[in-house]
Design a protein around this motif. Structure first.
Motif: not given
Ligand code: NAP
Length: 242
Positions: A10, A13, A34, A59, A88, A153, A188
């Motif tokens: 959506s 990237i 969402s 999700d 992604n 992360y 982004t």
């Protein structure tokens, strides 16, 4: 009909990857979590450019949702086949480990690492039967190098890097390649608020990258010509780290 599924299509990237997949002639399944308005924008642009696709809301951090929506789609669309999967979707939630909450660890790991596992396993069986497939995982410089404040992360992305290399060896003989693209700083929503001027001075090409520059690398690895490249991690980071 040959399809490309792009998770997190959506925005950012993922959106650029959706456009690239459409340009390559794929019917694009635009997944999002969402943000229906932004997902719609991606699809409208694909269609305006003469391509085809549809939205697929689930999700990736929720295996029940993946099973319901993605398995439901696969069963209802026997004439369509997911030939390209781009994992992604990802989030970050930075905090020094000392103060990191359970949810910050769990949400980031679930989205990138669990998401990779449950989505990929679901589309893999069809690829194995057809003896062709392209899987491209969007990881990160953080997963290669490790970055302070991003223990969650870095761990999630490093996990996907390991899984990319392992799965590539499992399915290579069946015409399926599994690779990853590791972006550095890309403009982004995720990097909004970061000081490009200051951080850019550390990057050899002196600027943040664009989503299109990442999508180009994904398109290359997803192409039918990239037959002999598998288990590879391709950095797209302006020379920041190699
Ligand atoms: P972004 O602009 O924040 O977009 C994130 C996308 O992922 C959105 O489409 C979002 O959907 C979707 N998403 C998030 N959680 C999801 C979930 N649980 N299920 C399904 N979709 C979900 O991020 P981006 O910068 O484009 O990042 C894309 C990927 O590149 C991520 O894996 C990120 O870790 C990686 N990456 C980014 C950078 C960078 O500098 N930007 C650098 C290295 C790696 P909604 O719109 O519905 O929220």
């Amino acid at each position: 009909m040959k399809c490309a599924l792009v998770t997190g299509g959506s925005r950012g990237i993922g959106r650029a990857i959706c456009y690239k997949m459409a340009e390559m002639g794929y019917y694009v399944l635009v997944n999002y979590k969402s943000n229906a308005a932004e997902a719609d924008k991606t699809l409208v642009q694909i269609i305006e450019n003469g391509g085809g696709g549809e939205l697929l809301k689930f999700d990736v951090a929720d295996k029940t949702d993946i099973k319901k929506v993605l398995e439901g789609w696969i069963e209802a669309n026997t004439g369509k086949y997911i030939e390209v999967l781009v994992n992604n979707a990802g989030i970050k939630d930075d905090m020094l480990m000392m103060w990191m909450k359970d949810e910050q660890w769990e949400n980031v790991i679930k989205t990138s690492l669990d998401g990779f596992f449950y989505v990929t396993r679901m589309v893999l069986s069809d690829m194995l039967v057809r003896k062709y497939g392209r899987i491209v995982n969007v990881v990160s410089l953080s997963g290669l190098k490790g970055l302070p404040g991003q223990v969650n992360y870095s761990a999630a992305k490093a996990g996907v890097i390991g899984a990319t290399k392992a799965l590539a060896q499992e399915v290579g003989r069946r015409g399926i390649t599994v690779n990853a693209v590791a972006p550095g700083f890309i403009k982004t929503d995720m990097t909004e608020g970061l000081d490009e001027k200051e951080l850019g001075s550390m990057i050899p090409v002196k600027r943040f990258g664009t989503p299109e520059e990442v999508a180009h690398a994904v398109g290359f690895l997803a192409s039918s010509e990239a037959t002999y490249i598998t288990g590879e991690i391709l950095s797209v980071n302006g020379g920041l780290y190699s």
